[in-house]
Design an enzyme around this catalytic site. Sequence first.
Site, PDB file in Angstrom:
ATOM      1  N   ASN A   2      25.557  25.520  13.433  1.00 15.48           N
ATOM      2  CA  ASN A   2      26.559  26.563  13.661  1.00 15.48           C
ATOM      3  C   ASN A   2      27.793  26.403  12.796  1.00 15.48           C
ATOM      4  OD1 ASN A   2      25.557  25.985  16.919  1.00 15.48           O
ATOM      5  ND2 ASN A   2      25.196  27.957  15.943  1.00 15.48           N
ATOM      6  N   HIS A  47      20.500  31.539  20.251  1.00 12.88           N
ATOM      7  CA  HIS A  47      20.474  31.640  18.788  1.00 12.88           C
ATOM      8  C   HIS A  47      19.042  31.869  18.339  1.00 12.88           C
ATOM      9  CE1 HIS A  47      24.267  28.950  18.890  1.00 12.88           C
ATOM     10  NE2 HIS A  47      24.632  30.186  18.598  1.00 12.88           N
ATOM     11  N   GLU A  64      27.757  33.092  14.211  1.00 13.71           N
ATOM     12  CA  GLU A  64      27.348  31.783  14.715  1.00 13.71           C
ATOM     13  C   GLU A  64      26.664  30.932  13.648  1.00 13.71           C
ATOM     14  OE1 GLU A  64      27.273  30.833  18.406  1.00 13.71           O
ATOM     15  OE2 GLU A  64      28.802  32.371  18.614  1.00 13.71           O
ATOM     16  N   GLY A 122      29.167  22.291  30.645  1.00 10.94           N
ATOM     17  CA  GLY A 122      28.471  23.546  30.912  1.00 10.94           C
ATOM     18  C   GLY A 122      29.236  24.765  30.460  1.00 10.94           C
ATOM     19  N   CYS A 161      19.421  22.116  15.717  1.00  8.03           N
ATOM     20  CA  CYS A 161      20.831  22.423  15.980  1.00  8.03           C
ATOM     21  C   CYS A 161      21.754  21.410  15.332  1.00  8.03           C
ATOM     22  CB  CYS A 161      21.094  22.437  17.488  1.00  8.03           C
ATOM     23  SG  CYS A 161      20.585  23.951  18.323  1.00  8.03           S
TER      24      CYS A 161
END
Length: 417
Positions: A101, A231, A163, A20, A348
């Site tokens: 990323n 993002h 990013e 987390g 992602c």
Amino acid sequence: MALVEINFDGIIGPSHNYAGLSLGNLASAANRGMVARPRAAALQGLAKMRHNLGLGLAQGIFLPHPRPNRVWLESLGATVEDAPDSLRPAAFSASAMWAANAATVSPAPDTIDGRCHLTPANLRTMAHRSHEWPATLAQLRLAFADASHFALHNPVPPAFGDEGAANHMRLAPSHDASGVEIFVYGVSGGAFPARQHVEASRAVARLHGLDPARTLFVAQSEEAIAAGAFHNDVVAVANEHVLFAHEQAFADKETFYAALRGLLPEVEILEVPAAAVSLADAIRSYLFNAQLVTLPEGGMALVLPEEARETPSVWAWLEEMIAGNGPIRRLCVVDVRQSMANGGGPACLRLRIVADPATIDPRFLVDEARLDRLAGIVSARWPKRIAPADLLDPELPPAIEEARRGLCEALDLRELL
């Protein structure tokens, strides 16, 4: 030179865990402390790559980074054995699996020198990701070593957060044609940080030698960031001439859309209204964190996570969209639940690179046989489970390191050890 889009997926590493660590990533925060399943996670990622190969798409890979990151800990005066709780989870982070990323990529048709330019993201906003770029750059230097076709840059200095491709889109008549590059940055996100700084985006555009007249800088909406769109690729995705976005993705969408239509008259903007799909549902389901791809036979497909099908408002809108005569003609659902639980969907996991495959180090490209081999290594070496307390187990670091070593050796990428 035959330019095609190649999706480079990050192989989910053997240290995959739910610590987390990512403020503003709602899924990451919600699953903090849960038991992670690195073996299942990596096999899910490989299965997604296999699915996309089956669609006729080109597929590449990036390897997991060395974890725990002993070099990073040593730079902070710590070791794996004595690392404080404030550093240990970040040293084990497997977040490099989210290759979106890894870097920002500008294909050769867009750049002044006719080469594909790549700039690794500094990821300086989050401690657990800020130490990724050296290992990313090492892989990029191997995979794209042909200086006649590729130009690699150092990350933007960490004064400005970058990013990578998760905040970058490209629209063009086709992948191999000159396009419009769109850099999406944040200004304010309320309680959550806006991770992409406009100065980082402008620096990347200059480094890549992009035509200023065909480069747009667009602010992400504060509502989207505050809702958990950490993002831009959580609320928008582009492919060739199609922009697929939520109604509330951008701060000033009318100005953006007008500029885009002026630069690319054939653009199709497919906007999902908030009245049909709320920001909360879009972010929870990762509707826009899908892979929007062009199929070899023509038309486009949307590669979605299972969570999109399980969200009634999202699936109802998608079915209505497919029943029409729009540019997206096919929905493909994949299971990446282990990644989703840590805050990253199908998009992602991949970095899109338009290039001639013949110019890329073949060790970073995969076919069915190579995926079979990778799955065998993962099944034999990746931990089945990692609970939070396991990060204190002295037997875990050598097991993770040995698993990665086996992968590097199997791919003949000993340079990365």
